[in-house]
Structures are given as structure tokens and as C-alpha cells.
Design an enzyme around this catalytic site. Structure first.
Site, mmCIF file in Angstrom:
data_model
loop_
_atom_site.group_PDB
_atom_site.id
_atom_site.type_symbol
_atom_site.label_atom_id
_atom_site.label_comp_id
_atom_site.label_asym_id
_atom_site.label_seq_id
_atom_site.Cartn_x
_atom_site.Cartn_y
_atom_site.Cartn_z
ATOM 1 N N PHE A 1 -42.581 21.705 25.849
ATOM 2 C CA PHE A 1 -43.889 21.093 26.127
ATOM 3 C C PHE A 1 -43.751 19.618 26.521
ATOM 4 O O PHE A 1 -43.981 19.249 27.677
ATOM 5 C CB PHE A 1 -44.771 21.283 24.880
ATOM 6 N N THR B 1 -40.722 12.136 15.600
ATOM 7 C CA THR B 1 -42.099 12.423 15.204
ATOM 8 C C THR B 1 -42.588 11.471 14.112
ATOM 9 O O THR B 1 -41.783 10.951 13.329
ATOM 10 C CB THR B 1 -42.163 13.865 14.664
ATOM 11 N N ASP B 2 -43.900 11.312 14.042
ATOM 12 C CA ASP B 2 -44.455 10.478 12.959
ATOM 13 C C ASP B 2 -44.391 11.196 11.607
ATOM 14 O O ASP B 2 -44.629 10.598 10.564
ATOM 15 C CB ASP B 2 -45.888 10.036 13.267
ATOM 16 N N GLU B 3 -44.079 12.504 11.624
ATOM 17 C CA GLU B 3 -44.066 13.261 10.363
ATOM 18 C C GLU B 3 -42.959 12.806 9.415
ATOM 19 O O GLU B 3 -42.991 13.108 8.235
ATOM 20 C CB GLU B 3 -43.933 14.763 10.633
ATOM 21 N N TYR C 1 -39.521 20.941 8.508
ATOM 22 C CA TYR C 1 -39.475 20.375 9.861
ATOM 23 C C TYR C 1 -39.274 18.862 9.809
ATOM 24 O O TYR C 1 -38.348 18.322 10.430
ATOM 25 C CB TYR C 1 -40.758 20.707 10.639
ATOM 26 N N LYS D 1 -36.161 16.374 11.086
ATOM 27 C CA LYS D 1 -36.289 15.282 12.065
ATOM 28 C C LYS D 1 -35.882 13.944 11.432
ATOM 29 O O LYS D 1 -35.270 13.101 12.086
ATOM 30 C CB LYS D 1 -37.727 15.201 12.605
ATOM 31 N N PRO E 1 -58.183 30.233 12.930
ATOM 32 C CA PRO E 1 -57.742 29.990 11.549
ATOM 33 C C PRO E 1 -57.663 28.496 11.238
ATOM 34 O O PRO E 1 -56.836 27.786 11.811
ATOM 35 C CB PRO E 1 -56.348 30.632 11.504
HETATM 36 C C1 LIG Z 1 -51.538 26.110 13.919
HETATM 37 C C2 LIG Z 1 -52.655 25.660 13.036
HETATM 38 C C3 LIG Z 1 -52.692 24.383 12.526
HETATM 39 N N1 LIG Z 1 -53.690 23.988 11.677
HETATM 40 C C4 LIG Z 1 -53.673 22.597 11.197
HETATM 41 C C5 LIG Z 1 -52.383 22.117 10.594
HETATM 42 C C6 LIG Z 1 -52.361 20.644 10.963
HETATM 43 O O1 LIG Z 1 -53.063 19.895 9.997
HETATM 44 C C7 LIG Z 1 -53.115 20.569 12.280
HETATM 45 C C8 LIG Z 1 -52.215 20.561 13.505
HETATM 46 O O2 LIG Z 1 -51.264 21.582 13.328
HETATM 47 P P1 LIG Z 1 -50.081 21.838 14.376
HETATM 48 O O3 LIG Z 1 -49.238 22.940 13.831
HETATM 49 O O4 LIG Z 1 -50.675 22.003 15.711
HETATM 50 O O5 LIG Z 1 -49.320 20.447 14.381
HETATM 51 P P2 LIG Z 1 -48.670 19.564 13.182
HETATM 52 O O6 LIG Z 1 -48.274 20.391 12.052
HETATM 53 O O7 LIG Z 1 -49.582 18.423 12.912
HETATM 54 O O8 LIG Z 1 -47.338 19.052 13.920
HETATM 55 C C9 LIG Z 1 -47.333 18.661 15.312
HETATM 56 O O9 LIG Z 1 -47.353 17.278 15.479
HETATM 57 C C10 LIG Z 1 -46.255 16.558 14.935
HETATM 58 C C11 LIG Z 1 -46.413 15.106 15.207
HETATM 59 C C12 LIG Z 1 -44.939 17.142 15.284
HETATM 60 O O10 LIG Z 1 -43.946 16.458 15.300
HETATM 61 C C13 LIG Z 1 -44.847 18.615 15.375
HETATM 62 O O11 LIG Z 1 -43.722 19.039 16.097
HETATM 63 C C14 LIG Z 1 -46.078 19.214 15.984
HETATM 64 O O12 LIG Z 1 -46.036 20.616 15.861
HETATM 65 O O13 LIG Z 1 -53.916 21.767 12.312
HETATM 66 C C15 LIG Z 1 -54.723 24.834 11.336
HETATM 67 O O14 LIG Z 1 -55.636 24.463 10.581
HETATM 68 N N2 LIG Z 1 -54.695 26.096 11.846
HETATM 69 C C16 LIG Z 1 -53.700 26.555 12.679
HETATM 70 O O15 LIG Z 1 -53.729 27.732 13.074
#
Ligand SMILES: Cc1cn([C@H]2C[C@H](O)[C@@H](COP(=O)(O)OP(=O)(O)O[C@H]3O[C@H](C)C(=O)[C@H](O)[C@H]3O)O2)c(=O)[nH]c1=O
Length: 350
Positions: free
Chosen positions: A13, A132-134, A157, A161, A212
Site C-alpha cells: 500500500f 510506525t507511531d505504534e 506488530y 517494528k 465490525p
Molecule cells: C480492522 C478493524 C479495525 N478496527 C479498529 C482498530 C483500530 O483502533 C482502528 C484502525 O485499525 P487498523 O487495523 O486499520 O489499523 P491500526 O491497528 O491502527 O494500525 C495501522 O496503523 C498503524 C500506524 C500501523 O503501523 C499499522 O501497520 C496499520 O495497520 O480501527 C475496528 O474497529 N474494526 C475493524 O474491523
């Protein structure tokens, strides 16, 4: 000055936006895109540049040290922009080792290959790690992540990182490699694999499937349009100081539930559905294990020192993103069915 830049994860991406920007903006550079083409890497993302004279694709996994050595030699790599990584937090919870293998072991392999190839002239090359900021963990009471914030990763994850960031810094300290790291907030935009919140919701709304939302949807993320991240990477690569870290973010915080509602409203308008139709799809589900509450980046350093700032407002970026997914059903079909692999088979020979 001419460069042969190895961009890892260039079919993914964020990587594909970086590759396109560099190939188009810098015709004097050779861009070598190295990608393992896992489920999230898709060469269809690079159709616009695949025939450019300054673009080459190599299918290699960063876990393969021998092949990395070969690539450095064959293409006389001068610099690395390293984006290849397993990136999905939920997957890391069910399979942490996959993240250690690619993100930690793979990064150290790449550092070793660069160190070997650049040997006595390490000071003439740059190894740029895109992170990442994580790594900073979860904010619970106001405040922002600064470049000086202590690392406190909370998921497999982010631990992987954080470990890879540490290794990059260790190669700078121990071997005097010129390195730079940037830590970015959540990205959104075209070509985002539909397992992540925004593309997953767009896809599900389109197909009238449940949306979800983990827990109560109160978690906060700072969102940045992917092309603005690519511009920031260009800026850090060319103007950043070796040994430094730069935080990249949009100063654009949203609660998950608000993002999901915004997508529902915009999609109802675009699909000509009665207002409120898509919101009925919202389904609160079990929370992610160890779910980080809030990420917020202070991007003052990159803005002040390097002059980068986001070019797009969120409303505008979301419009572009939704329109892209509505216009690219084929792309969605290919990545969700696995058929994107056929593209490699029909365009490249092993
Ligand atoms: C897939 C999904 C996610 N979520 C929530 C979980 C998180 O609080 C937020 C965003 O989730 P997502 O998995 O899209 O992204 P993050 O976990 O914040 O992590 C992302 O942003 C960082 C910076 C990276 O470095 C990661 O590589 C990237 O995947 O939505 C939901 O509520 N429902 C869902 O089905």
C-alpha cells in the site's frame, strides 16, 4: 546525483505510492522495487510505472539473505528505503512469529546486505527505515508522541517494528551506517488492503455487509493520506539528517466510530441510498486484545526542520479514497480472491 535506490515492499500500500512518486519525479534515479508479493503486495498497484526505463521489479523475500546480496550487487544499490513489513495488528496477534520473521529478521538481513555491499564506504549511502507511531504505545490522557517519546510497544506488530527500529539505530551506532527513521500515523487512500478499518468499511458498506467496530469504537487514530506520507518520505530521504528520527502525522485525530459513521454517510450519498441505510450495518464486536486507545503524532519537527506538511484535508482525501474504491471493483476482486498473483505470473518470468 544519480542513485540506484532499493525500495522494499514497493508493491504494498504505502510502498507502491512511494515507488510511483520516485519513478515519476526522479527519472535520473533507478528504482529497484523488491517485494515478496505476499497477500498485501500487488503489482497492479504499479501499472502506471511498470514500463518506465528507471523502474525494475525483483521478487525477493527480505528473509532470503543470499538473494539480497545478489540484488545489491546486480543493481549496484546506493540507498535503501525499507518499507517491507507485515503490518496488520490483528494478524500479529494470531501469528506473532510471522512478524518477527519479516519485520525483525528481515530488517536485520537487509541491514547486513547493505553493510556488506557498502563496506568501507558506508558514509556515502543511506539506509532509511519507514516505521510506525505504534512503537510509542498508547496515549491515555492527552499529549502527543514526540521523536523523544520512550518506546512502549503494546502489540506483537508494534514490538516487531520497535525491534527493527532499534536494530537500525544499532547499525548506525556500531557500524557507523548512515540511517534515518520515520514513524508515521495511520494511512488511508487508494490501494489499501481491505482488512484495515477504512477500506474494509468501504467494501462492506458497498456490499451491505456488517461493519465490525471493536469495543465501543472509542479508540482514536491520527489519519494521513497515503500520498502525503509518500511526499514526507521523499522529503526525509532528501533533506533529513542521518541519525535522526522524524515523526509524520496529519494532526487529524478521529474516534473509530466517527470515521465509520462518516463513511456510512458519504457512501449513502454516493450510492444514492436513503440516509441512515449504511449506519444500520454498524456492529459492535469483541475488542481487539490489548487494543491501543489513542495514537497522536506531533509532526512539528518535520514541518519546521524539513518544511513538509500534509497537502490534503481529510474530507477531501476520504472523497478521493471512496471514489477510487467505487471505480476499482476489479482491484478489490483481485486482492480479495488472491487473483492478483496472476498479474505477476503473466507479466514477469521467474
Ligand atoms: C480492522 C478493524 C479495525 N478496527 C479498529 C482498530 C483500530 O483502533 C482502528 C484502525 O485499525 P487498523 O487495523 O486499520 O489499523 P491500526 O491497528 O491502527 O494500525 C495501522 O496503523 C498503524 C500506524 C500501523 O503501523 C499499522 O501497520 C496499520 O495497520 O480501527 C475496528 O474497529 N474494526 C475493524 O474491523
Amino acid at each position: 546525483m544519480s542513485k540506484n535506490i532499493l525500495i522494499t515492499g514497493g508493491a504494498g500500500f504505502i510502498g507502491s505510492h512511494v515507488v510511483k512518486l520516485f519513478v515519476e519525479k526522479y527519472p535520473d534515479y533507478q528504482i529497484i522495487n523488491l517485494d515478496a508479493l505476499t497477500y498485501a503486495g500487488n503489482l497492479e498497484n504499479l501499472k502506471e510505472v511498470e514500463n518506465s526505463p528507471n523502474y525494475t521489479f525483483v521478487k525477493v523475500d527480505i528473509q532470503d539473505a543470499e538473494k539480497l546480496d545478489e540484488v545489491f550487487k546486480t543493481h549496484q544499490i546506493t540507498d535503501v528505503i525499507h518499507l517491507a513489513a507485515e503490518s496488520h495488528v490483528d494478524r500479529s496477534i494470531s501469528d506473532p512469529l510471522a512478524f518477527v520473521k519479516t519485520n525483525v529478521f528481515g530488517t536485520v538481513n537487509l541491514l547486513n546486505a547493505a553493510k556488506k555491499a557498502w563496506a568501507e564506504k558506508l558514509d556515502e549511502h543511506l539506509f532509511y527505515h519507514v516505521s510506525t507511531d505504534e512503537v510509542y504505545g498508547s496515549l491515555h490522557d492527552g499529549g502527543f508522541f514526540l521523536e523523544t517519546t520512550a518506546y512502549d510497544p503494546q502489540s506483537p506488530y508494534s514490538a516487531s517494528k520497535a525491534a527493527s527500529d532499534h536494530f537500525v539505530r544499532v547499525y548506525a551506532n556500531t557500524y557507523k551506517m548512515r540511517t534515518v527513521i520515520s514513524n508515521c500515523s495511520n494511512n488511508y487512500g487508494p490501494n489499501h488492503f481491505p482488512e484495515k478499518l477504512i477500506p474494509l468499511c468501504i467494501n462492506n458498506i458497498k456490499n451491505m455487509k456488517p461493519l465490525p467496530v471493536y469495543g465501543k469504537g472509542e479508540n482514536v487514530r491520527d489519519w494521513l493520506f497515503v500520498k502525503d506520507h509518500a511526499r514526507a518520505i521523499d522529503t526525509v530521504f532528501h533533506k533529513g539528517n542521518a541519525g535522526e528520527t522524524y515523526n509524520i502525522g496529519g494532526f487529524n485525530e478521529w474516534k473509530n466510530i466517527d470515521i465509520v459513521r462518516l463513511l456510512c454517510q458519504k457512501m449513502d450519498e454516493k450510492l444514492g441510498r436513503p440516509s441512515g441505510t449504511s449506519e444500520k450495518l454498524i456492529t459492535f464486536v469483541k475488542d481487539r486484545a490489548g487494543h491501543d486507545l489513542r495514537y497522536a503524532i506531533d509532526a512539528t519537527k518535520i514541518q519546521k526542520e524539513l518544511g513538509w506538511e500534509p497537502s490534503l484535508q481529510f474530507e477531501e482525501g476520504i472523497e478521493i479514497t471512496i471514489d477510487w474504491y467505487l471505480a476499482n471493483q476489479d482491484w478489490l476482486d483481485h486482492v480479495t480472491s488472491g487473483a492478483y498473483q496472476d498479474y505477476y505470473a503473466s507479466h514477469y518470468t521467474e
